[in-house]
Write an enzyme that holds these catalytic residues in place. Structure first.
Site, short mmCIF file in Angstrom:
data_model
loop_
_atom_site.label_atom_id
_atom_site.label_comp_id
_atom_site.label_asym_id
_atom_site.label_seq_id
_atom_site.Cartn_x
_atom_site.Cartn_y
_atom_site.Cartn_z
N ASP A 485 0.93 -1.28 0.04
CA ASP A 485 -0.09 0.03 -0.08
C ASP A 485 1.05 1.12 0.00
O ASP A 485 2.15 1.17 0.56
CB ASP A 485 -0.83 -0.29 1.10
N ASP A 850 -1.72 -0.92 5.90
CA ASP A 850 -2.13 -0.60 7.36
C ASP A 850 -3.27 -1.27 7.83
O ASP A 850 -3.58 -0.70 9.06
CB ASP A 850 -2.13 1.07 7.17
N ASP A 854 -7.11 -2.58 3.64
CA ASP A 854 -6.18 -3.74 2.89
C ASP A 854 -6.48 -5.02 3.41
O ASP A 854 -5.78 -6.23 3.43
CB ASP A 854 -4.82 -3.38 3.13
#
Length: 1196
Positions: A485, A850, A854
């Site tokens: 990410d 995080d 996700d």
């Protein structure tokens, strides 16, 4: 008839979902049942034990196939690669005492088409159901299949939910639904110790071990058997204790929310206090007070509330929930919400921080799902029933065990032949044959192979990396692609304000930089920044999204709560009031009230608020979001012509850019703002300008990505941010090298008669300065030589293009993913799908994020690591308390070390058993075996200690540019085992035959001591042969005295040879425990052999041999060590040699991505640049990705 039975006999549960399962119907057959009962008795329970291990055999033996409608037993088979079987009994519920047959229709109220009503068998008033992994499935009489129960149907429209359930359920409806759906409780029982012990002891490994120990004790191996029993008891006790503690922790985690008091609205009765365990789908609950932990999933009917969803997402940012709109349409309510239905749903386990009442009173919500059907229940189920890992090394280990089993059977046949030919009694022959059957299979294999993972988990914990799935550590050693990410992972979590670019009259004005120290000038842009956010005041502190917080702080304004006596909204409590602060620029207003909010949605990429200035009756709407999205809602004349150039001028430098817009809102006097739909007001806005924010790279990002690239581990960025920003961050971080070219992939949906299309454009490396970017950053070059060897290229695309690509260009998906590096504007479901597509190419995928949006991708990846402050996150197998990506190479290096250790221990145990097997085979030839203490030294003194210390070697700090072998049946590993077995056979056979040729050799019938100093070694001297009629001693012999040191030291040799350090582990000398243990074991073994101490030889049942012979044996062992070490290190572990052999025989990797790479390398037209391709009409929709099929259906 037979065909019909085959059709109705089988069905699918949860078709098309991750937990899809086949279900087969069976009926218990009386005669078969009686035969099986007789079999249980005749086999002393052995048949019952087999059926316990193989539930499918149990069903096939006791039952006959039948229609699912008539089944009393069902057999479930998972549709994954493991195809595990589970047996379930069909349960009946009798409703006749609860329901009146004549008044049945009143029980279902307006919801006559629900699954519950279709499950009632009339006129008997009975319901059939099965319970699979805590979920109930009832038999749908009309559809003739089992349907999941415990949820409201997704087919309900917004209007139907309001119309059917707004007034609550009657008491009779509640009782009926509770009986069918079960209690609203996530019940995790604390498993009794006796049950845990029972399950552990009945493990096939322990059953085999019990059989082996019984046999050994019967043969007099008391000491060794007792030692193994003690170790097994300790192992079982520790495992049982660990399972018990996990059970208690999980029980305590969910128990406190299983029976909380709630206020429900009962039809015809009104408010009623009840226990949360009595809630059923369709109940209406009242949200009263604060700090309420939700006991179920519910959809909000009216009012609004602030929720903390940290338990689900790992992100403790307050989330605003709004009421489900009361619109009349035929679309399912989730579809109507345009893929963002979550903004109306209150999830079980989350906490209500604040509620906003309506004129009707407290906010109301309809119970959507109960028990294990809820979001929290699903997380608990994922812990209780983890998905099995499909890792090749485990499958290869099983095949290896089967091979050893074949050798064991051959050894048993050999033993029977030898003892029969020597005319030994049948009982002795059988005992020796069974003893030989157990010799080649190492009883400690399963436990020993996990030591590497256990030690790696402990080392990771010291680095603040926590793991809830230790079996995944070995898989980390095979990772060759990592998805990252961006925000909060590669870049800093917080954003710094750079400046604003106001827009007036359709053109951009001079930029205001926050670094200048001057306050933001008052104007429409400042007004939008001060009001268009989701911040709230909790306990005197402003809380909310970090981006919103940073933006609001830049205005210098302040927030407070004020009475909305002047507002036009149905809410009856306080609204947020924004007022100028001391550091704000001079403003012409006293304050602004935020009356209504349309929350931010990742799928919509925007949020809006309706505000009102204090003392005025007019209303304004402000919008904030992705620049391209906001511009699409603005009037054409208000958007500057150089909008794209200006935007890309900033995004190309890695800035985070947000656009803001405004419009005056005309609302009728009789219109309630709370009833407005965002589609009614989000149009015709005036573009106000851009907010530019800096998102700096974390200092660890560049060196970590450089380390991964050097290790030939591919890195990919998957972000929800702007595409140009993502590409710039990829270049700045080194994910895309400076010499590489980036190809922008843009795909479009079909429009009318025009089919879906895909455009390939080359992105130039223009970086205009802030405020000076006037040229497009995406352009077409005339001459591109990407096809020539050595030229690197990367594909970049956004989520929309990825979705079109997956749906209409299925054949291109693998090709694009092969070089796809930047994926921007990706939704959570798209991230999960991308990880899955990479896995289809045979990549071992890691995911680092995080833990918020996700979660799906973290679970889908082979190894997901969440950057979180908590010790363990249910979102991923790994959690790092250190909020940077340094944890990724550490996780991979520990995975590689653990994998290498597991393989080394596996090879050692195989060789240990084969060494003993060869020695025993030679001794069996003359009806002899090794002594108890000889076995004890090898098994306890050497093998167990070696297995416990061999894996203590730490991971090498630097990642090697290649991965360790991920399979046991590879040529180097097979040759390593086979060649060492051959060396063992040669040495032992030579020792066995040569000792017979020595002049002092004799057949021994009783113990003899070493000759004194004045005696010489002559045949028969003191050898106990005086009475030749005595039977041969079963242990004492010169052959045994020769073979014991050869086998014992050989075990130490292979332990050292297999304990390779570099490149995946530190050198072996850094493993102090293993080295010290090895030296002590070697010293003790040689001391026992060379001591010439009578008591030692007597206790060990060894014969004293001439010193020169012992020296010859030692020389043989030195030669064996030299040959084994040279073969392993210089040949079998020689990477260059194996690469040369592969090239010589033209061996190519069979991994899908390697095959595709070779194919595309020969294609001169790849990669495509500066062209547009169209989908073939006949094949346009041949591939539909499930994640997008569902998402698309929600967006229609």
């Amino acid at each position: 008839m037979e065909t019909k039975l085959q059709v109705n006999h089988r069905a699918l549960l949860n078709e098309g979902k991750e937990d899809e399962t086949e279900i087969f119907g069976y009926q218990t057959h009386g005669f078969r049942r009686a035969l099986c009962l007789a079999g249980y008795l005749l086999s002393s329970g052995a048949l019952l034990l087999v059926f316990y291990w193989k539930p499918a055999w149990d069903v096939w033996a006791n039952c006959v196939p039948c229609d699912l409608q008539e089944a009393d037993v069902v057999l479930l088979r998972a549709t994954d690669v493991f195809q595990r079987y589970t047996r379930k009994k069909v349960i009946w519920i009798d409703l006749s005492k609860l329901l009146d047959r004549d008044k049945l229709s009143h029980v279902f109220g307006a919801d006559k088409e629900c699954v519950i009503s279709k499950a009632v068998m009339k006129p008997h008033l009975k319901v059939r159901y099965i319970r699979v992994q805590k979920i109930r499935y009832v038999w749908d009489v009309s559809a003739k299949q089992f349907q999941r129960i415990g949820s409201l149907e997704d087919s309900n429209t917004c209007y139907e939910i309001h119309h059917k359930f707004a007034d609550g359920l009657t008491t009779q409806e509640q009782d009926f639904r509770k009986l069918v759906c079960g209690p609203n409780a996530i019940e995790v029982e604390i498993c009794p110790i006796w049950k845990l012990l029972f399950k552990e002891v009945l493990n096939p490994f322990y059953v085999f071990q019990a059989f082996t120990l019984t046999l050994w004790i019967s043969q007099g191996y008391i000491e060794y058997s007792v030692a193994i029993i003690i170790l097994s008891v300790i192992s079982i006790a520790l495992t049982t204790y660990d399972l018990r503690q996990q059970s208690i922790k999980l029980h305590n985690l969910v128990e406190e929310h299983n029976n909380v008091p709630v206020t429900a609205w009962v039809k015809h009765e009104g408010r009623r206090q009840m226990a949360s365990s009595s809630l059923v789908p369709g109940d209406v609950i009242l949200l009263e007070g604060q700090k309420l932990s939700l006991p179920c999933d519910a959809v909000l009917l009216d009012g609004s509330c602030i929720i903390n969803e940290g338990m689900l997402t790992g992100e403790s940012v307050p989330v605003t929930k709004t009421a489900l709109p009361h619109t009349e349409n035929t679309l399912p309510w989730k579809t109507h919400s345009v893929g963002d239905y979550r903004r109306h749903v209150l999830f079980c386990g989350t906490e209500v921080i604040q509620t906003k009442q309506t004129i009707k009173g407290s906010p109301r919500a309809v119970v959507l799902q109960t028990g294990f059907n809820t979001a929290k229940g699903d997380l608990v189920r994922s812990i209780l029933y983890p998905k099995p890992l499909n890792f090749k090394i485990y499958r290869d280990a099983f095949k290896f065990i089967l091979g050893l089993l074949v050798i064991a059977v051959l050894g048993m046949v050999y033993a029977i032949y030898v003892y029969t030919s020597h005319k030994q009694p049948a009982d002795v022959t059988l005992a020796m044959a069974l003893l030989f059957l157990t010799a080649p299979i190492p009883p400690a294999l399963p436990a020993a192979m996990t030591t590497g993972s256990v030690y790696a988990q402990r080392r990771l914990k010291k680095k603040k990396i926590f793991c809830i799935s230790p079996q995944r550590i070995n898989i980390c050693g095979q990772i060759n692609l990592v998805c990252f990410d961006k925000t909060g992972t590669l870049t800093e979590d917080g954003l710094d304000l750079w400046g604003t670019i106001p827009c007036q009259g359709g053109s951009f004005q001079k930029a205001h930089c926050f670094s200048s120290g001057s306050p933001l000038p008052w104007g429409p842009l400042c007004r939008a920044m001060a009001t268009c956010h989701s911040l709230l005041v909790l306990e005197g502190k402003i809380q909310g999204d970090p981006l919103d917080l940073k933006m609001f702080e830049g205005t210098g304004w302040e927030m407070e709560e004020a009475s909305p006596e002047h507002s036009k909204t149905s809410t009856a409590d306080e609204h947020t009031v924004i007022k100028p602060g001391r550091d704000a620029s001079q403003a012409s207003v006293e304050g602004i009230v935020v009356l209504h909010q349309f929350p931010f949605s990742s799928s919509l990429q925007r949020m809006s608020v309706i505000v009102q200035e204090l003392g005025k009756n007019s209303y304004d709407l402000y919008m904030k979001g992705a620049p391209e999205m906001v511009a699409s809602f603005c009037t054409a004349e208000s958007v500057p012509r150089d909008f794209l150039q200006e935007l890309q001028g900033y995004t190309s430098q890695g800035f985070r850019v947000i656009a803001l817009a405004q419009k005056a809102l005309a609302v009728g006097e009789d219109k309630d703002l709370g009833d407005l739909e965002r589609e009614e007001v989000e149009f015709g806005l005036n573009f106000l300008g851009l907010l530019v924010m800096e998102n700096r790279l974390k200092r660890e990002t560049e060196p970590v990505l450089e380390e991964l690239t050097a290790a030939r581990i591919r890195t990919v960025m998957v972000t929800g941010d702007n595409l140009q920003t993502a590409v710039t961050v990829a270049k700045n971080s080194g994910m895309v090298s400076g010499s590489s070219r980036v190809i922008l992939v843009e795909a479009s949906e079909p429009e009318g008669s025009t089919p879906a299309s895909i455009t390939w454009q080359l992105m130039e490396d223009k970086h205009p300065g802030p405020g000076e970017g006037k040229d497009l950053c995406i352009a077409i070059e005339d001459k591109v030589e990407l096809g020539r060897p050595g030229t690197e290229f990367h594909f970049a695309m956004n989520g929309k293009s990825y979705q079109v690509l997956t749906k209409y260009f299925s054949s291109l998906v693998p090709k694009v993913l092969l070089n796809g590096t930047v994926f921007a504007r990706m939704s959570p479901s798209q991230k999960s799908s991308l990880v899955e597509e990479f896995q289809k190419l045979n990549y071992y995928v890691g995911m680092c994020g995080d833990g918020a949006n996700d979660c799906g991708a973290l679970k889908m990846a082979h190894a997901g690591i969440s950057l979180s402050e908590q010790e363990a996150s249910v979102a991923s197998p790994f959690t790092s308390q250190t909020p940077n990506i340094q944890c990724v190479p550490e996780m991979i290096s520990e995975g590689r070390a653990s994998l290498v250790s597991s393989i080394a221990v596996f090879k050692y145990l195989i060789l240990y058993c084969m060494i003993g097997f060869v020695g025993s085979s030679l001794l069996f030839w003359q009806l002899q075996i090794q002594g108890n203490y000889q076995y004890l030294v090898q098994d306890i003194g050497i093998t167990i200690i070696t297995c416990l210390t061999m894996s203590l070697t730490h991971a090498h700090p630097k990642l090697a540019p290649y991965r360790p072998p991920g399979q046991l049946l590879s040529p180097p590993l097979l040759l390593s085992v086979v060649l060492n077995v051959v060396f063992t056979i040669i040495v032992q056979v030579c020792g066995f035959l040569l000792v017979k040729q020595q002049p002092w050799y004799a057949v021994i019938r009783s113990h003899r001591g070493c000759p004194s100093a004045n005696q010489t070694w002559t045949s028969g001297l003191g050898n106990g042969t005086a009475n030749s009629t005595e039977p041969h001693h079963r242990v004492l012999s010169y052959e045994d005295a020769t073979l014991w040191p050869l086998t014992t030291v050989n075990c130490l040799i292979v332990a050292f040879v297999f304990s390779k350090g570099k490149p995946f582990r530190k050198p072996i000398y850094t493993n102090y425990a293993f080295c010290i243990a090895l030296c002590l074991q070697l010293g003790v073994s040689l001391f026992l052999y060379f001591a010439d101490i009578e008591r030692i030889y007597t206790g060990m049942e060894l014969l004293c041999t001439p010193m020169i012979w012992r020296v010859y044996v030692l020389i043989a062992l030195v030669v064996l060590f030299s040959v084994s070490f040279f073969t392993e290190d210089a040949i079998l572990q020689n990477r260059r040699l194996w690469l040369w052999i592969k090239a010589l025989f033209r061996f190519r990797s069979s991994s899908q991505y390697r095959v595709l790479q070779r194919k595309l390398a020969q294609d001169p037209a790849w990669p495509p640049v500066n062209r547009r391709d169209f989908a073939e009409p006949a094949k346009g929709e041949t591939h539909v990705n499930p994640a997008y099929e569902e998402e698309e259906s929600e967006e229609k």
